[in-house]
Design a protein around this motif. Sequence first.
Motif, PDB file in Angstrom:
ATOM      1  N   ALA A 219      35.354  46.549  33.068  1.00 23.24           N
ATOM      2  CA  ALA A 219      35.496  45.793  31.828  1.00 23.24           C
ATOM      3  C   ALA A 219      36.929  45.321  31.648  1.00 23.24           C
ATOM      4  N   GLY A 220      37.893  46.211  31.895  1.00 23.53           N
ATOM      5  CA  GLY A 220      39.289  45.823  31.778  1.00 23.53           C
ATOM      6  C   GLY A 220      39.657  44.720  32.748  1.00 23.53           C
ATOM      7  N   GLU A 221      39.196  44.834  33.993  1.00 24.08           N
ATOM      8  CA  GLU A 221      39.475  43.805  34.993  1.00 24.08           C
ATOM      9  C   GLU A 221      38.832  42.477  34.609  1.00 24.08           C
ATOM     10  N   GLY A 222      37.590  42.552  34.092  1.00 20.36           N
ATOM     11  CA  GLY A 222      36.905  41.332  33.680  1.00 20.36           C
ATOM     12  C   GLY A 222      37.611  40.646  32.527  1.00 20.36           C
ATOM     13  N   LEU A 247      47.183  48.765  33.994  1.00 14.84           N
ATOM     14  CA  LEU A 247      48.575  48.448  33.651  1.00 14.84           C
ATOM     15  C   LEU A 247      49.242  47.694  34.796  1.00 14.84           C
ATOM     16  N   ASP A 248      48.933  48.084  36.021  1.00 19.09           N
ATOM     17  CA  ASP A 248      49.495  47.396  37.189  1.00 19.09           C
ATOM     18  C   ASP A 248      48.961  45.968  37.312  1.00 19.09           C
ATOM     19  N   LYS A 249      47.757  45.716  36.758  1.00 16.04           N
ATOM     20  CA  LYS A 249      47.135  44.401  36.880  1.00 16.04           C
ATOM     21  C   LYS A 249      47.425  43.479  35.701  1.00 16.04           C
ATOM     22  N   GLY A 250      48.269  43.947  34.783  1.00 13.85           N
ATOM     23  CA  GLY A 250      48.652  43.061  33.679  1.00 13.85           C
ATOM     24  C   GLY A 250      48.265  43.543  32.302  1.00 13.85           C
ATOM     25  N   GLY A 251      47.715  44.752  32.184  1.00 10.10           N
ATOM     26  CA  GLY A 251      47.411  45.298  30.871  1.00 10.10           C
ATOM     27  C   GLY A 251      48.687  45.624  30.110  1.00 10.10           C
TER      28      GLY A 251
END
Length: 280
Positions: A219-222, A247-251
């Motif tokens: 869900a977070g990635e989507g 967090l590493d992906k932009g959260g």
Amino acid sequence: MFLALVAFETARTPTRIDAVLREKGVTGLEELVDTLDEDQVIECKNKAEKLHGRGIFAVMRGQSLYPDMLIHKEKASAPVLFCYGNDQLLNAEGIGMCGSRAVSELGMSAAVACGEEVSSRGLSVISGYAKGVDTATHLAALRSGGSTVIVLAEGFDHFRVKKVFTDHFDLERLLVLSQFPPGQPWHAHAAMARNKVIFGMGRALVVVEAGERGGTLAAGEGAIRMGRPVLVLNFGKDTPPGNRLLLDKGGYPVDNRESLGRILDKRPRRQDASQLSLPV
């Protein structure tokens, strides 16, 4: 309601239903009625009457109540919504919230705090009705006088008011919705699809606890791919592995309820579905 049922009986998949509604609107579904035999028409009409009798109604893409936030790049992954409760919450400002079913004690406390912070700002809590984080955030909203949207991972035939909601199930402050035909049971893939509605309807997505795999992480990635701000709880050394990945992906890191409140206080008021930046 009848045409919503016809949509699943004929076009069947959300992609095909969305194509019909995008091209011809409700008129396209009316044309599909002619492809059904008499028994199928009777079955759809009877089912529509039963759902209506339970207070359930349907909203489809192109209708005034349908939340345009769910349309991304001209496509709607959930073009038909079956609903129960306050229809004004379909287009109310809200924040999606998700996390583990097997939530830790720390995560549970954080989920309640996040639900209260969101509600205190007049925002609706949007979550998935699963045990753990979802239930905690729904109840935090209702107990603090706020509103919540329950997004089901199955059809309405399988919906029951959970015992923990009994004293707080106020239809003036609550909306239950399902993107699935009424008879569809719970499936893992449906839960994944349900998450798209949670972060699609929300101005942002708060991730309380995510494992290194599974629905919350997905869900977070989507949400990140869709361009929704993803607010990820940071517990320091106790931060779950999925939270670290997001967090590493932009959260955006959220260290405590005060920092979440500061982020929410800086949000722009919604003008249209294209204005989704949430400054941090």
